[in-house]
Design a protein around this motif. Structure first.
Motif, short mmCIF file in Angstrom:
data_model
loop_
_atom_site.label_atom_id
_atom_site.label_comp_id
_atom_site.label_asym_id
_atom_site.label_seq_id
_atom_site.Cartn_x
_atom_site.Cartn_y
_atom_site.Cartn_z
N ASN A 2 0.87 -1.11 0.18
CA ASN A 2 -0.03 -0.07 -0.01
C ASN A 2 0.80 1.20 -0.14
O ASN A 2 1.70 1.60 1.02
CB ASN A 2 -0.91 -0.06 1.26
N LEU A 3 0.95 1.88 -1.12
CA LEU A 3 1.80 3.16 -1.26
C LEU A 3 1.16 4.38 -1.51
O LEU A 3 -0.08 4.49 -1.87
CB LEU A 3 2.68 2.69 -2.44
N LYS A 4 2.10 5.35 -0.91
CA LYS A 4 1.67 6.64 -1.21
C LYS A 4 2.67 7.55 -1.40
O LYS A 4 3.65 7.74 -0.89
CB LYS A 4 0.83 7.30 0.07
N ILE A 5 2.41 8.69 -1.99
CA ILE A 5 3.28 9.77 -2.51
C ILE A 5 3.18 11.02 -1.57
O ILE A 5 2.04 11.31 -1.51
CB ILE A 5 3.47 10.03 -3.94
N THR A 52 4.38 0.57 7.09
CA THR A 52 5.54 0.60 7.75
C THR A 52 6.30 2.05 7.74
O THR A 52 6.94 2.54 8.63
CB THR A 52 6.94 -0.24 7.13
N LYS A 53 5.62 3.13 6.85
CA LYS A 53 6.09 4.69 6.87
C LYS A 53 7.49 4.77 6.43
O LYS A 53 8.08 5.57 6.42
CB LYS A 53 6.04 5.12 8.16
N LYS A 54 7.81 3.40 5.81
CA LYS A 54 9.34 3.39 5.25
C LYS A 54 9.34 4.10 3.76
O LYS A 54 8.64 4.08 3.01
CB LYS A 54 9.62 1.78 5.04
N LEU A 55 10.35 4.89 3.74
CA LEU A 55 10.87 5.64 2.22
C LEU A 55 11.05 4.71 1.40
O LEU A 55 12.50 4.30 1.54
CB LEU A 55 11.44 6.93 2.72
N LEU A 56 10.47 4.40 0.41
CA LEU A 56 11.24 3.58 -0.84
C LEU A 56 11.46 4.21 -1.92
O LEU A 56 12.43 3.65 -2.71
CB LEU A 56 9.88 2.60 -1.31
N GLY A 57 11.46 5.38 -2.21
CA GLY A 57 11.80 6.24 -3.35
C GLY A 57 11.66 7.68 -3.17
O GLY A 57 10.76 7.95 -2.12
N LEU A 58 12.33 8.59 -3.84
CA LEU A 58 12.21 9.95 -3.78
C LEU A 58 12.60 10.51 -4.82
O LEU A 58 13.63 10.00 -5.65
CB LEU A 58 13.02 10.23 -2.45
N CYS A 59 12.21 11.72 -5.32
CA CYS A 59 12.73 12.58 -6.16
C CYS A 59 12.47 13.92 -5.89
O CYS A 59 11.72 14.27 -5.04
CB CYS A 59 11.85 12.28 -7.60
N SER A 60 13.38 14.82 -6.29
CA SER A 60 13.35 16.07 -6.14
C SER A 60 13.56 16.82 -7.29
O SER A 60 14.33 16.69 -8.20
CB SER A 60 14.39 16.57 -4.90
N ALA A 74 15.71 8.47 -6.95
CA ALA A 74 16.22 7.15 -6.54
C ALA A 74 15.18 6.41 -5.94
O ALA A 74 14.14 6.84 -5.47
CB ALA A 74 17.20 7.44 -5.64
N VAL A 75 15.26 4.94 -6.30
CA VAL A 75 14.45 3.95 -5.37
C VAL A 75 15.40 3.12 -4.86
O VAL A 75 16.37 2.56 -5.18
CB VAL A 75 13.48 3.14 -6.35
N HIS A 76 14.93 2.52 -3.44
CA HIS A 76 15.73 1.67 -2.67
C HIS A 76 15.98 0.62 -3.60
O HIS A 76 15.02 0.05 -4.09
CB HIS A 76 14.99 1.33 -1.31
N PRO A 77 17.52 -0.04 -3.52
CA PRO A 77 17.58 -1.06 -4.34
C PRO A 77 16.70 -2.23 -4.23
O PRO A 77 16.58 -3.06 -5.26
CB PRO A 77 19.19 -1.20 -3.87
N ILE A 78 16.18 -2.61 -3.10
CA ILE A 78 15.50 -3.76 -2.96
C ILE A 78 14.22 -3.64 -3.52
O ILE A 78 13.20 -4.59 -3.78
CB ILE A 78 15.30 -4.41 -1.69
N LYS A 82 10.18 -2.15 -9.80
CA LYS A 82 8.59 -2.50 -9.40
C LYS A 82 7.75 -1.47 -9.82
O LYS A 82 6.52 -1.37 -9.60
CB LYS A 82 8.77 -2.67 -7.96
N GLY A 83 8.17 -0.30 -10.73
CA GLY A 83 7.32 0.61 -11.22
C GLY A 83 7.27 1.82 -10.30
O GLY A 83 6.61 2.67 -10.48
N LEU A 84 7.96 1.94 -8.94
CA LEU A 84 7.97 2.99 -8.21
C LEU A 84 8.44 4.35 -8.57
O LEU A 84 8.11 5.25 -8.68
CB LEU A 84 8.62 2.59 -6.99
N GLY A 85 9.78 4.08 -9.57
CA GLY A 85 10.03 5.31 -10.08
C GLY A 85 9.22 5.89 -11.06
O GLY A 85 9.04 7.00 -11.09
N LYS A 86 8.55 5.23 -12.02
CA LYS A 86 7.62 5.59 -12.81
C LYS A 86 6.49 6.28 -11.98
O LYS A 86 5.95 7.36 -12.56
CB LYS A 86 7.12 4.41 -13.67
N PHE A 87 5.98 5.85 -11.15
CA PHE A 87 4.89 6.30 -10.10
C PHE A 87 5.34 7.68 -9.75
O PHE A 87 4.67 8.67 -9.84
CB PHE A 87 4.66 5.42 -8.85
#
Length: 150
Positions: A2-5, A52-60, A74-78, A82-87
């Protein structure tokens, strides 16, 4: 998952430093991240896993008049591929249109084929080259995407 930006702020400093270290070997210093997270002319978005409130990726990016300059993605290596960068990038592009930007720019290492393919798939075109741009002496390709707000 369950993801949120979310919009990142100074309270996310340590998570940004950690993700930067794990994904790009510490591209930026603590003071650079502090500036990125507090300057009102900069957009810093993170993708978090809600449970988990864990930061999986970010962009600025920096807003410069009617242009957006992406400075970090960047997206966390693990969690890569998975499409997170695209999201993240799609959300940044959507926000840039709301800010009435006309173009988005970024630099990518000339030998980073996965990133170049990703940006091409997202509609970016190569428009130039910066010689000896990175610490290791690599060149950077300058990429551009029109945002159709003209």
């Amino acid at each position: 998952m369950n993801l949120k930006i979310i919009q990142l702020g100074i309270m996310n400093l340590n998570d940004c430093l950690d993700l930067d270290q794990k994904s790009l070997n510490g591209l930026w210093t603590r003071s650079q991240w502090e500036k990125e997270l507090t300057d009102p002319k900069r957009i810093c978005l993170g993708i978090i896993e809600l449970e988990t409130k864990k930061l999986l990726g970010l962009c600025s990016a920096w807003l410069v008049v009617d242009e957006l300059h992406i400075t970090f993605i960047a997206v966390h290596p693990i969690h890569q591929r998975k499409g997170l960068g695209k999201f993240l990038l799609k959300d940044l592009i959507r926000r840039s249109k709301a800010l009435k930007t006309n173009q988005i720019f970024l630099e990518v290492k000339n030998n980073n084929d996965p990133a170049k393919a990703f940006y091409k798939a997202m509609g970016f075109k190569t428009i130039g080259n910066r010689s000896n741009f990175y610490k290791d002496g690599s060149d950077a390709l300058i990429l551009n995407k029109e945002t159709s707000n003209k």
